[in-house]
Structure formats: C-alpha cells, structure tokens
Scaffold this active site. Structure first.
Site, PDB file in Angstrom:
ATOM      1  N   LYS A 279       0.854  -1.204   0.000  1.00 42.77           N
ATOM      2  CA  LYS A 279       0.000   0.000   0.000  1.00 42.77           C
ATOM      3  C   LYS A 279       0.882   1.244   0.000  1.00 42.77           C
ATOM      4  O   LYS A 279       0.617   2.221  -0.697  1.00 42.77           O
ATOM      5  CB  LYS A 279      -0.935  -0.025   1.214  1.00 42.77           C
ATOM      6  CG  LYS A 279      -1.980   1.079   1.230  1.00 42.77           C
ATOM      7  CD  LYS A 279      -1.494   2.376   1.840  1.00 42.77           C
ATOM      8  CE  LYS A 279      -2.596   3.416   1.862  1.00 42.77           C
ATOM      9  NZ  LYS A 279      -2.125   4.741   2.254  1.00 42.77           N
ATOM     10  N   ASP A 295      -4.885   5.043 -15.760  1.00 41.17           N
ATOM     11  CA  ASP A 295      -5.964   4.330 -15.071  1.00 41.17           C
ATOM     12  C   ASP A 295      -5.401   3.627 -13.831  1.00 41.17           C
ATOM     13  O   ASP A 295      -4.823   2.549 -13.921  1.00 41.17           O
ATOM     14  CB  ASP A 295      -6.558   3.326 -16.078  1.00 41.17           C
ATOM     15  CG  ASP A 295      -7.708   2.529 -15.512  1.00 41.17           C
ATOM     16  OD1 ASP A 295      -7.875   2.502 -14.285  1.00 41.17           O
ATOM     17  OD2 ASP A 295      -8.425   1.920 -16.313  1.00 41.17           O
TER      18      ASP A 295
HETATM   19  C1  MEV Z   1       0.642   4.751   4.874  1.00 40.54           C
HETATM   20  O1  MEV Z   1      -0.128   5.349   3.875  1.00 40.54           O
HETATM   21  C2  MEV Z   1       1.602   3.774   4.262  1.00 40.54           C
HETATM   22  C3  MEV Z   1       2.445   2.964   5.251  1.00 40.54           C
HETATM   23  O2  MEV Z   1       1.599   2.289   6.177  1.00 40.54           O
HETATM   24  C4  MEV Z   1       3.248   1.988   4.437  1.00 40.54           C
HETATM   25  C5  MEV Z   1       4.020   0.970   5.256  1.00 40.54           C
HETATM   26  O3  MEV Z   1       3.587   0.642   6.377  1.00 40.54           O
HETATM   27  O4  MEV Z   1       5.027   0.475   4.719  1.00 40.54           O
HETATM   28  C6  MEV Z   1       3.337   3.861   6.062  1.00 40.54           C
END
Ligand code: MEV
Length: 438
Positions: A279, A295
C-alpha cells in the site's frame, strides 16, 4: 432520497444540481453554492471536465504536488503527484534527496507485453478445434488489418494469438489468449477492438468449417476483453550504495540495513504486512499514475495480482546486502500510456507529462516504478527508525488545525510549537485551546 429518479442523465446540469441538493442534502442552498464554488472559472475548461464522464455536477479537487530532485539513470526529474494523503509527497521528496546523494535510481524495462482474451465455449472434438485454430489464425489477423495498420506502422501490433484449453476448469471453456505491443498507448481501446473483431471472425469462420459437426460449428462467445494482469509489461527500479553510506542519525548504518532488510523480508513472507507494505508503494505509484491521467484502478488490480503470483500475497520490493553493498529494488507490472485517453485532454495531465519531459510509455513506467520504490524506502526507513507517526502526524498537523478552525496566525504559531513536540489529536487540541484562551 426517498424515491428513485427517472431520466437523471437527461436533466440539464442545473436541474441535476437542484435535484441532488433538494433530495439528498439538508441545506440545498449551501450545496449549490459549494458545487458552483468548485467549478472552473473558465467555462471552456469546465465543459471539458463536464464531458469526461456522465452526470457531472462539479469538480473534485485533489492536491497536485511536486516531488523534486529525483535522479533517474543520470537525469534529474521533478515528479508530479496527485494525492490527498498528507505525508506522501514529503516522503517521496525525502527519499529522492537521500538517493540523489548516493547515485540515484537505476531502471530497466523487462517487458511491454499487453494481454487480451476472447473467452468462448466449445464442447466438441478438441483435435478438430486445434485444426480449426490453425486454419483461422491467419484469418483472425487479416480481419483486424484496418485496426492494426497504424499501430504496425509505428512498430506495434499483435504479438501472438494462442488457443488455450481451460475445459478442465469449466466445461467447454476455451480462450484466444492474445498478446499485443501498444507502444505509447495504454492500449485498452486498441486491444478491445481487436478482440471483438477476433470473436466475430472466430464465430463466423466456425460456421463454415467443414470438419465441424453442426453443433461444433456453434462456438459460443462469452466475452472479449483485455486483461489488466500484465506480468510481462514489467519494469525494475533499483537503488544501491555501500552499507556504510546509509548514514542515519538514529542508529549505525549496519543496524539500519539489517532492520530494513528484515522489514522487507517480513513483507515477503507475511501477507498482513505485505498488504500494508505494498500500500505504501502504491501511495507513490498511484499519485503519479493519477497525475499523468492513467488508469490507477487497472494498475492497482494488475500490481496486486502480480504480488500474489507465487500463490501468496507478497512484497513487491526486495532488499539484500551483497559484498558490503545495500541493494533495494522493485519489480512491478505497469501498463501505462502517454498518448490517448486523458493525456491530451486534461490540461493538468498535459502539464504533468511536460514536467516529466514528455516521456514515452516506457519512460513513464520507469518513473512510476521509481516513485513506488522511493515511497517504500521512505516508509520502511521511518518504520524501522523513528516510527511512522512522527512524520505522518507532523504532515497531518495542518489538516487537524484546519478542522479545528485555527486562524492563519494560530496555525503558524502551532506549526512552530510542534516542531519539537509530539503531535496527537489531543495535544493539538489542547495547544490550540491554550492559544485561543490567551
Ligand atoms: C501509509 O499510507 C503507508 C504505510 O503504512 C506503508 C508501510 O507501512 O510500509 C506507512
């Protein structure tokens, strides 16, 4: 909203706004004011945006920001990002600066193949189907000549068409699994147009294929559509430096490298962590994908499928130490375009591409992969050193103060105050109340 609305799309924009304001909001006057406030002052620009989608009533802003100082294969780039999350651009910029002083990012295109499939049902003799496929393959290619002509002139087109037997999974299920080179276009329209024509030709030609029985002649096309899973449209981005150059105020570089690699390895073997790890990578990837009018849903779907390609969801990045050198890299599938779609329509997309020096699709793939790697570096670096909240809450401070109704002077005072204080919702509230009471 108490009753469904008939013919909403046929209403004028003002009528749509009236309807939504009166039927779905508590303060229609305020709703109308708000929606109009976000219109573009230039009616021509507004009309352009209105026509991107159906039923447009206003614009939905996202911040458009710049992460400067990326050194990629020896060239400097400022990367435009469209994203709402407060700490992302700051983290990207920080990572860019860190690697700027250590040789920058190196990238490599590993493939550019796009995929599309015609899914069909055939329950007859399999050998006859193979024979038919060999007969029909040149006809399939001929039937799309008018669609592929321009793409072929530029060096792209159809790479291959393969017959795949999936009748072990669903009775009679087969595919034409097709691969394409779409050059600087993301290629969705090109691929889908070719596929729909393949389906038509397949069906028609089967009707007059003599070896087939009447039943076999009746191939049933289920659907024709590109796949957003593009494991061979792949790019690699990498950073490296000697472990001793990983200077960090909070711990010795050797310890930092060890903890960093442990964190990446945890994301490799543990899906709960892998999802959050990836993420963070997508924070960087999506922001550039969005800013360049690509996209992001397609990219997200394809990237996550790739992360699960070994049967378990896993990290997209990798890290190791080899001969005293710390290496950190990403391999990620990215089907992107720098022509077609929104690229020549949305004024800010055009500008984003210009800021990126009007990249080819291959160059954009490399830039986007770098943004993902940089973002992951920044996140994991914070996680294994200070923790994520310190930087995150600092960046979120202005959002909190805006939400609490702080004035500009109060904001300035509190930003200074929180430079060396821990930011939490409670501490900000307390500090603001104290200033207000003074
Ligand atoms: C937050 O948007 C993204 C993180 O949680 C990614 C990660 O934990 O590696 C900081």
């Amino acid at each position: 909203m108490k009753t469904p609305v008939q013919g909403f799309s046929k209403l004028s924009k003002t009528e749509k706004i009236d309807w939504i304001a009166t039927n779905c909001t508590k303060d229609p006057k305020n709703t109308k004011r708000l929606l109009e406030q976000y219109w573009n002052a230039n009616p021509k620009v507004q009309k352009l945006h209105d026509e991107f989608i159906e039923n447009t009533i206003s614009n939905y802003y996202l911040p458009f920001a710049i992460a400067p100082n990326f050194l990629i294969n020896g060239d400097y780039l400022a990367i435009p990002m469209a994203i709402e999350e407060s700490s992302v651009v700051a983290a990207a910029s920080k990572a860019a600066k860190f690697w700027l002083e250590r040789g920058g990012f190196k990238t490599e295109i590993l493939g550019t193949e796009k995929v599309g499939q015609v899914h069909f049902i055939y329950k007859g003799d399999k050998e006859k189907l193979s024979g038919f496929f060999n007969f029909v393959k040149p006809e399939l290619l001929k039937s799309v000549a008018s669609i592929t002509q321009n793409m072929e002139k530029r060096g792209g087109g159809i790479n291959n068409i393969e017959l795949r037997d999936l009748s072990g999974k669903i009775e009679g299920y087969h595919q034409l699994h097709c691969t394409f080179e779409t050059l600087d276009a993301m290629g969705a329209n090109f691929v889908n147009s070719c596929l729909e024509q393949f389906a038509k030709t397949l069906k028609e030609q089967a009707l007059s294929f003599d070896p087939f029985t009447d039943e076999e002649k009746n191939i049933e096309i289920v659907m024709s559509i590109l796949s957003n899973y593009v494991p061979n449209c792949l790019v690699k981005a990498e950073v490296s430096c000697s472990v001793s150059d990983l200077g960090n105020a909070d711990m010795p570089p050797e310890k930092f490298a060890e903890k960093f690699i442990q964190a990446v390895n945890i994301a490799k073997v543990e899906p709960y962590r892998a999802v959050t790890h990836n993420k963070g990578i997508m924070n960087g990837i999506d922001a550039v994908v969005l800013a360049t009018g690509n996209d992001f849903r397609a990219v997200e779907a394809g990237v996550h499928a790739y992360a699960a390609k070994e049967g378990q969801y896993s990290s997209l990045t990798h890290a190791k130490i080899e001969d005293g050198i710390f290496k950190f890299w990403i391999e990620v599938p990215l089907a992107l375009g720098t022509v077609g779609g929104l690229t020549s329509l949305h004024p800010l997309v055009k500008l984003a591409l210009e800021i990126l020096q009007n990249p080819t699709a291959k160059e954009l793939m490399q830039i986007v992969a770098v943004a993902g790697l940089a973002q992951n570096f920044a996140a994991v670096r914070s996680l294994v050193t200070t923790g994520i909240q310190k930087g995150h809450m600092k960046m979120h401070l202005l959002n909190m103060l805006n939400q609490m109704g702080a004035t500009e002077t109060e904001k300035q005072q509190l930003v200074t105050y929180f430079k060396d204080q821990t930011v939490t919702n409670a501490s900000v509230k307390e500090a603001l109340e104290k200033i207000k009471s003074e």
